[in-house]
Write a protein that holds these residues in place. Sequence first.
Motif, PDB file in Angstrom:
ATOM      1  N   TRP A  73       0.845  -1.190   0.000  1.00 23.44           N
ATOM      2  CA  TRP A  73       0.000   0.000   0.000  1.00 23.44           C
ATOM      3  C   TRP A  73       0.882   1.241   0.000  1.00 23.44           C
ATOM      4  O   TRP A  73       1.774   1.390   0.828  1.00 23.44           O
ATOM      5  CB  TRP A  73      -0.923  -0.048   1.210  1.00 23.44           C
ATOM      6  CG  TRP A  73      -1.917   1.056   1.268  1.00 23.44           C
ATOM      7  CD1 TRP A  73      -2.604   1.607   0.221  1.00 23.44           C
ATOM      8  CD2 TRP A  73      -2.324   1.759   2.426  1.00 23.44           C
ATOM      9  NE1 TRP A  73      -3.428   2.596   0.664  1.00 23.44           N
ATOM     10  CE2 TRP A  73      -3.282   2.727   2.033  1.00 23.44           C
ATOM     11  CE3 TRP A  73      -1.994   1.669   3.764  1.00 23.44           C
ATOM     12  CZ2 TRP A  73      -3.894   3.577   2.902  1.00 23.44           C
ATOM     13  CZ3 TRP A  73      -2.624   2.526   4.642  1.00 23.44           C
ATOM     14  CH2 TRP A  73      -3.553   3.467   4.211  1.00 23.44           C
ATOM     15  N   GLU A  74       0.639   2.155  -0.938  1.00 24.32           N
ATOM     16  CA  GLU A  74       1.538   3.286  -1.161  1.00 24.32           C
ATOM     17  C   GLU A  74       1.618   4.274   0.003  1.00 24.32           C
ATOM     18  O   GLU A  74       2.602   4.978   0.132  1.00 24.32           O
ATOM     19  CB  GLU A  74       1.176   4.005  -2.455  1.00 24.32           C
ATOM     20  CG  GLU A  74      -0.187   4.649  -2.476  1.00 24.32           C
ATOM     21  CD  GLU A  74      -0.205   6.060  -1.914  1.00 24.32           C
ATOM     22  OE1 GLU A  74       0.836   6.709  -1.858  1.00 24.32           O
ATOM     23  OE2 GLU A  74      -1.285   6.472  -1.489  1.00 24.32           O
ATOM     24  N   ALA A  75       0.618   4.360   0.841  1.00 22.16           N
ATOM     25  CA  ALA A  75       0.646   5.313   1.963  1.00 22.16           C
ATOM     26  C   ALA A  75       1.804   5.024   2.913  1.00 22.16           C
ATOM     27  O   ALA A  75       2.348   5.943   3.527  1.00 22.16           O
ATOM     28  CB  ALA A  75      -0.670   5.285   2.715  1.00 22.16           C
ATOM     29  N   TYR A  76       2.201   3.770   3.037  1.00 20.50           N
ATOM     30  CA  TYR A  76       3.308   3.426   3.923  1.00 20.50           C
ATOM     31  C   TYR A  76       4.640   3.916   3.362  1.00 20.50           C
ATOM     32  O   TYR A  76       5.547   4.243   4.111  1.00 20.50           O
ATOM     33  CB  TYR A  76       3.388   1.914   4.140  1.00 20.50           C
ATOM     34  CG  TYR A  76       2.223   1.335   4.892  1.00 20.50           C
ATOM     35  CD1 TYR A  76       1.758   1.909   6.067  1.00 20.50           C
ATOM     36  CD2 TYR A  76       1.586   0.187   4.438  1.00 20.50           C
ATOM     37  CE1 TYR A  76       0.694   1.367   6.763  1.00 20.50           C
ATOM     38  CE2 TYR A  76       0.519  -0.366   5.130  1.00 20.50           C
ATOM     39  CZ  TYR A  76       0.083   0.229   6.289  1.00 20.50           C
ATOM     40  OH  TYR A  76      -0.965  -0.314   6.971  1.00 20.50           O
ATOM     41  N   ARG A  77       4.758   3.944   2.026  1.00 21.17           N
ATOM     42  CA  ARG A  77       6.017   4.330   1.408  1.00 21.17           C
ATOM     43  C   ARG A  77       6.461   5.739   1.791  1.00 21.17           C
ATOM     44  O   ARG A  77       7.624   5.981   2.046  1.00 21.17           O
ATOM     45  CB  ARG A  77       5.914   4.236  -0.119  1.00 21.17           C
ATOM     46  CG  ARG A  77       6.710   3.091  -0.648  1.00 21.17           C
ATOM     47  CD  ARG A  77       6.702   3.059  -2.144  1.00 21.17           C
ATOM     48  NE  ARG A  77       5.398   2.539  -2.559  1.00 21.17           N
ATOM     49  CZ  ARG A  77       4.713   3.008  -3.577  1.00 21.17           C
ATOM     50  NH1 ARG A  77       5.183   3.981  -4.307  1.00 21.17           N
ATOM     51  NH2 ARG A  77       3.555   2.499  -3.873  1.00 21.17           N
ATOM     52  N   GLY A  78       5.536   6.679   1.823  1.00 19.00           N
ATOM     53  CA  GLY A  78       5.905   8.047   2.154  1.00 19.00           C
ATOM     54  C   GLY A  78       5.983   8.311   3.644  1.00 19.00           C
ATOM     55  O   GLY A  78       6.418   9.372   4.069  1.00 19.00           O
ATOM     56  N   LEU A  79       5.574   7.370   4.434  1.00 22.21           N
ATOM     57  CA  LEU A  79       5.470   7.574   5.878  1.00 22.21           C
ATOM     58  C   LEU A  79       6.631   6.957   6.653  1.00 22.21           C
ATOM     59  O   LEU A  79       7.223   7.600   7.509  1.00 22.21           O
ATOM     60  CB  LEU A  79       4.151   6.961   6.362  1.00 22.21           C
ATOM     61  CG  LEU A  79       3.834   7.066   7.828  1.00 22.21           C
ATOM     62  CD1 LEU A  79       3.608   8.518   8.206  1.00 22.21           C
ATOM     63  CD2 LEU A  79       2.607   6.238   8.146  1.00 22.21           C
ATOM     64  N   ILE A  80       6.956   5.725   6.343  1.00 24.80           N
ATOM     65  CA  ILE A  80       8.001   4.990   7.072  1.00 24.80           C
ATOM     66  C   ILE A  80       9.350   5.287   6.418  1.00 24.80           C
ATOM     67  O   ILE A  80       9.470   5.206   5.201  1.00 24.80           O
ATOM     68  CB  ILE A  80       7.711   3.473   7.035  1.00 24.80           C
ATOM     69  CG1 ILE A  80       6.332   3.193   7.647  1.00 24.80           C
ATOM     70  CG2 ILE A  80       8.795   2.700   7.760  1.00 24.80           C
ATOM     71  CD1 ILE A  80       5.836   1.793   7.397  1.00 24.80           C
ATOM     72  N   PRO A  81      10.359   5.622   7.203  1.00 31.54           N
ATOM     73  CA  PRO A  81      11.683   5.860   6.622  1.00 31.54           C
ATOM     74  C   PRO A  81      12.138   4.656   5.783  1.00 31.54           C
ATOM     75  O   PRO A  81      12.014   3.508   6.207  1.00 31.54           O
ATOM     76  CB  PRO A  81      12.589   6.050   7.842  1.00 31.54           C
ATOM     77  CG  PRO A  81      11.661   6.503   8.927  1.00 31.54           C
ATOM     78  CD  PRO A  81      10.356   5.816   8.654  1.00 31.54           C
ATOM     79  N   TRP A  82      12.632   4.907   4.587  1.00 30.34           N
ATOM     80  CA  TRP A  82      12.926   3.837   3.638  1.00 30.34           C
ATOM     81  C   TRP A  82      13.970   2.853   4.151  1.00 30.34           C
ATOM     82  O   TRP A  82      13.968   1.688   3.768  1.00 30.34           O
ATOM     83  CB  TRP A  82      13.343   4.415   2.286  1.00 30.34           C
ATOM     84  CG  TRP A  82      14.649   5.161   2.309  1.00 30.34           C
ATOM     85  CD1 TRP A  82      14.840   6.467   2.610  1.00 30.34           C
ATOM     86  CD2 TRP A  82      15.929   4.615   2.033  1.00 30.34           C
ATOM     87  NE1 TRP A  82      16.163   6.785   2.553  1.00 30.34           N
ATOM     88  CE2 TRP A  82      16.865   5.665   2.180  1.00 30.34           C
ATOM     89  CE3 TRP A  82      16.391   3.354   1.679  1.00 30.34           C
ATOM     90  CZ2 TRP A  82      18.221   5.488   1.995  1.00 30.34           C
ATOM     91  CZ3 TRP A  82      17.748   3.182   1.478  1.00 30.34           C
ATOM     92  CH2 TRP A  82      18.645   4.231   1.635  1.00 30.34           C
TER      93      TRP A  82
END
Length: 143
Positions: A73-82
């Motif tokens: 889910w893309e919302a996690y990509r911008g939220l959790i440090p990569w």
Amino acid sequence: MAPAKSIDGLELDELCTYVGCKAQKVWLQLALCRRTRQVVAYALGCRSRRTARRLWRRLPPQYRRAWCYTDLWEAYRGLIPWRQHLAGYGRGPTNHVERFNATRRARIGRLVRKSLSFSRSWKLLDAVVKLFLHDYNATRKPT
């Protein structure tokens, strides 16, 4: 809830339910500790980045440094440090939280997918979820 250890990882996932009628979807997002199988945080809302951010803010600070396993889910990509985010399907990155979702659906009638029972208000849904999670975490023995 047990304090975080450096070996802890979190599994994040979401689950759909309804409030008032089937037209009003609500997403229940949660973070589950892989080591203890306890729920660390949860958030209710729409399936948006805003609700994911609310979940992230509710995490205790020591857990925000843990490895985070999610679906794609893309919302996690911008939220959790990569550097600490592991996303994907297969090979079980979110097996524990998916199993926990099945347990919740079995024990809380209003979370069943094809059911006529659902919460009349957000307040009632939040209270039911909070009570269930409190009881669930109390019965888990951290190692």
